[in-house]
Design a protein around this motif. Structure first.
Motif, mmCIF file in Angstrom:
data_model
loop_
_atom_site.group_PDB
_atom_site.id
_atom_site.type_symbol
_atom_site.label_atom_id
_atom_site.label_comp_id
_atom_site.label_asym_id
_atom_site.label_seq_id
_atom_site.Cartn_x
_atom_site.Cartn_y
_atom_site.Cartn_z
ATOM 1 N N SER A 70 -26.041 -9.078 27.248
ATOM 2 C CA SER A 70 -27.324 -8.753 26.638
ATOM 3 C C SER A 70 -27.330 -9.221 25.181
ATOM 4 O O SER A 70 -26.293 -9.619 24.623
ATOM 5 N N LEU A 71 -28.488 -9.148 24.531
ATOM 6 C CA LEU A 71 -28.535 -9.499 23.107
ATOM 7 C C LEU A 71 -27.631 -8.588 22.271
ATOM 8 O O LEU A 71 -26.850 -9.092 21.447
ATOM 9 N N PRO A 72 -27.669 -7.255 22.455
ATOM 10 C CA PRO A 72 -26.723 -6.424 21.702
ATOM 11 C C PRO A 72 -25.269 -6.727 22.052
ATOM 12 O O PRO A 72 -24.399 -6.700 21.173
ATOM 13 N N GLY A 73 -25.007 -7.035 23.328
ATOM 14 C CA GLY A 73 -23.645 -7.375 23.723
ATOM 15 C C GLY A 73 -23.171 -8.653 23.059
ATOM 16 O O GLY A 73 -22.008 -8.760 22.625
ATOM 17 N N THR A 74 -24.048 -9.652 22.965
ATOM 18 C CA THR A 74 -23.668 -10.906 22.318
ATOM 19 C C THR A 74 -23.520 -10.713 20.819
ATOM 20 O O THR A 74 -22.628 -11.309 20.192
ATOM 21 N N ALA A 75 -24.361 -9.871 20.221
ATOM 22 C CA ALA A 75 -24.184 -9.545 18.801
ATOM 23 C C ALA A 75 -22.833 -8.878 18.574
ATOM 24 O O ALA A 75 -22.147 -9.147 17.567
ATOM 25 N N ALA A 76 -22.410 -8.024 19.510
ATOM 26 C CA ALA A 76 -21.092 -7.396 19.404
ATOM 27 C C ALA A 76 -19.985 -8.440 19.510
ATOM 28 O O ALA A 76 -18.954 -8.342 18.835
ATOM 29 N N THR A 77 -20.186 -9.452 20.355
ATOM 30 C CA THR A 77 -19.207 -10.540 20.462
ATOM 31 C C THR A 77 -19.095 -11.293 19.138
ATOM 32 O O THR A 77 -17.996 -11.648 18.694
ATOM 33 N N VAL A 78 -20.231 -11.546 18.491
ATOM 34 C CA VAL A 78 -20.214 -12.220 17.183
ATOM 35 C C VAL A 78 -19.481 -11.368 16.156
ATOM 36 O O VAL A 78 -18.639 -11.865 15.392
ATOM 37 N N ARG A 190 -23.552 -18.752 37.817
ATOM 38 C CA ARG A 190 -23.602 -17.295 38.002
ATOM 39 C C ARG A 190 -23.714 -16.591 36.649
ATOM 40 O O ARG A 190 -24.502 -15.653 36.486
ATOM 41 N N ASP A 191 -22.926 -17.043 35.676
ATOM 42 C CA ASP A 191 -23.024 -16.461 34.331
ATOM 43 C C ASP A 191 -24.427 -16.638 33.761
ATOM 44 O O ASP A 191 -24.960 -15.741 33.094
ATOM 45 N N SER A 192 -25.028 -17.806 34.000
ATOM 46 C CA SER A 192 -26.346 -18.096 33.434
ATOM 47 C C SER A 192 -27.394 -17.133 33.969
ATOM 48 O O SER A 192 -28.244 -16.635 33.216
ATOM 49 N N VAL A 193 -27.351 -16.861 35.261
ATOM 50 C CA VAL A 193 -28.282 -15.896 35.843
ATOM 51 C C VAL A 193 -28.062 -14.523 35.227
ATOM 52 O O VAL A 193 -29.017 -13.814 34.868
ATOM 53 N N ARG A 194 -26.809 -14.144 35.083
ATOM 54 C CA ARG A 194 -26.500 -12.846 34.475
ATOM 55 C C ARG A 194 -27.029 -12.755 33.046
ATOM 56 O O ARG A 194 -27.622 -11.745 32.656
ATOM 57 N N VAL A 195 -26.832 -13.806 32.267
ATOM 58 C CA VAL A 195 -27.248 -13.743 30.866
ATOM 59 C C VAL A 195 -28.769 -13.748 30.747
ATOM 60 O O VAL A 195 -29.339 -13.021 29.918
ATOM 61 N N LEU A 196 -29.467 -14.515 31.585
ATOM 62 C CA LEU A 196 -30.924 -14.533 31.514
ATOM 63 C C LEU A 196 -31.508 -13.175 31.872
ATOM 64 O O LEU A 196 -32.465 -12.698 31.249
ATOM 65 N N ARG A 197 -30.933 -12.520 32.869
ATOM 66 C CA ARG A 197 -31.401 -11.187 33.225
ATOM 67 C C ARG A 197 -31.117 -10.185 32.112
ATOM 68 O O ARG A 197 -31.952 -9.326 31.794
ATOM 69 N N ALA A 198 -29.932 -10.299 31.501
ATOM 70 C CA ALA A 198 -29.535 -9.332 30.480
ATOM 71 C C ALA A 198 -30.320 -9.514 29.186
ATOM 72 O O ALA A 198 -30.751 -8.534 28.564
ATOM 73 N N VAL A 199 -30.524 -10.763 28.767
ATOM 74 C CA VAL A 199 -31.203 -11.025 27.503
ATOM 75 C C VAL A 199 -32.642 -10.532 27.527
ATOM 76 O O VAL A 199 -33.154 -10.001 26.528
ATOM 77 N N PHE A 200 -33.307 -10.677 28.678
ATOM 78 C CA PHE A 200 -34.723 -10.315 28.748
ATOM 79 C C PHE A 200 -34.962 -8.928 29.342
ATOM 80 O O PHE A 200 -36.108 -8.559 29.613
ATOM 81 N N ALA A 201 -33.908 -8.153 29.518
ATOM 82 C CA ALA A 201 -34.055 -6.831 30.116
ATOM 83 C C ALA A 201 -34.805 -5.872 29.194
ATOM 84 O O ALA A 201 -35.575 -5.024 29.655
ATOM 85 N N ASP A 202 -34.593 -5.987 27.893
ATOM 86 C CA ASP A 202 -35.264 -5.126 26.918
ATOM 87 C C ASP A 202 -36.151 -6.009 26.051
ATOM 88 O O ASP A 202 -35.682 -6.673 25.122
ATOM 89 N N ARG A 203 -37.437 -6.019 26.338
ATOM 90 C CA ARG A 203 -38.340 -6.952 25.657
ATOM 91 C C ARG A 203 -38.908 -6.401 24.353
ATOM 92 O O ARG A 203 -39.703 -7.067 23.700
ATOM 93 N N THR A 204 -38.493 -5.214 23.981
ATOM 94 C CA THR A 204 -38.944 -4.634 22.708
ATOM 95 C C THR A 204 -37.829 -4.575 21.667
ATOM 96 O O THR A 204 -38.053 -4.109 20.555
ATOM 97 N N ILE A 205 -36.668 -5.075 22.010
ATOM 98 C CA ILE A 205 -35.508 -4.902 21.132
ATOM 99 C C ILE A 205 -35.700 -5.563 19.774
ATOM 100 O O ILE A 205 -35.243 -5.055 18.745
ATOM 101 N N LEU A 206 -36.418 -6.690 19.723
ATOM 102 C CA LEU A 206 -36.586 -7.383 18.445
ATOM 103 C C LEU A 206 -37.640 -6.720 17.570
ATOM 104 O O LEU A 206 -37.653 -6.918 16.352
ATOM 105 N N MET A 207 -38.521 -5.933 18.168
ATOM 106 C CA MET A 207 -39.434 -5.131 17.355
ATOM 107 C C MET A 207 -38.624 -4.093 16.565
ATOM 108 O O MET A 207 -38.876 -3.875 15.371
#
Length: 276
Positions: A70-78, A190-207
């Motif tokens: 997810s976006l928060p998960g990738t931010a944690a990776t950074v 397979r990873d790409s499908v997982r990441v696309l689902r995870a990134v767009f799961a919360d569409r208000t996160i950037l607000m």
């Protein structure tokens, strides 16, 4: 490319070395660190440049089955990367979805300066026609997703508005290379499908992230494609206004992927933003 083991698995990154201020460059979905290949030579005399390939679909080494993509998960990776490399007072730069990640990672005390380059913000998630298309593709089973993506071998398909046609004017060589891991490795599809689902799961996160940016009391720069068709130019202006120390640079003759279309202008803006 150097490799490091992080929570998500093996992550590749480019490190120019040197003793200058550290700048970390983040790319977007279905891209890798080569997004920055034309920018790095122009800024490496001034910075130590770190450019990781995030697990965003063009990575070459599959991630762990339990990786948070997810976006928060990738931010944690950074943030984990900054910690493991013992990087401090970092200038964190993000383009496209890398800018969304940068917004979420900006609160890390290791981040001294923030640069957002034509990226998702506010309610623009998924972004435009391009984003809505890849979000829909992410709902496909991995096998069907990979089969659909086979048409990305062809330049006319890559240049469609639903693909990279509204993201870059001059970067087709890069976009072709970014497709290779999906087309040749089932695990990456397979990873790409997982990441696309995870990134767009919360569409208000950037607000919510935008509200947090109001408290980012360190130097900030917003660099935007003046006539961007995917990331609204008014979002660039809004970001620059809400960041307490924000300022805006708009660039002509480019789409969202400014590092591909106008690397010299972007490098100039980054050098001008450099600490004294």
């Amino acid at each position: 490319m150097t490799q490091i083991e992080l929570g998500v698995g093996t992550v590749e990154y480019r490190d120019t070395g040197g003793t200058g201020p550290v700048i970390v460059l983040l790319h977007g979905l279905l891209m890798d660190a080569s997004l920055w290949d034309s920018v790095i030579p122009e800024i490496s005399p001034h910075f130590r440049v770190i450019a990781p390939t995030l697990p965003f679909g063009a990575h070459r080494i599959a991630v762990r089955a339990d990786a948070d993509l997810s976006l928060p998960g990738t931010a944690a990776t950074v943030r984990e990367l900054l910690d493991r490399l013992d990087l401090r007072d970092v200038t964190l730069v993000g383009n496209d979805t890398g800018g969304a990640v940068a917004q979420l990672a900006a609160a890390d005390p290791r981040v001294g300066r923030l640069v957002l380059v034509s990226c998702e913000a506010f309610d623009n998630l998924p972004p435009g026609l391009t984003g809505r298309t890849i979000a829909a593709l992410g709902r496909l089973p991995a096998g069907l997703f990979r089969a659909f993506m086979q048409q990305m071998r062809l330049k006319p398909a890559r240049r469609l508005p639903i693909a990279f046609g509204r993201l870059t004017r001059r970067g087709d060589r890069a976009t072709r290379a970014w497709m290779a891991p999906i087309l040749t490795q089932k695990a990456i599809a397979r990873d790409s499908v997982r990441v696309l689902r995870a990134v767009f799961a919360d569409r208000t996160i950037l607000m919510r992230a935008a509200e947090d940016l109001r408290g980012f009391d360190r130097p900030a720069l917003v660099v935007w494609a003046k006539h961007d068709r995917v990331m609204p130019p008014e979002h660039g202006r809004r970001l620059a206004e809400l960041l307490p120390q924000g300022r805006l640079v708009e660039i002509e003759d480019t789409d969202t992927l400014i590092p591909l279309d106008q690397p010299g202008r972007l490098a100039e803006a980054l050098r001008g933003f450099q600490s004294p």
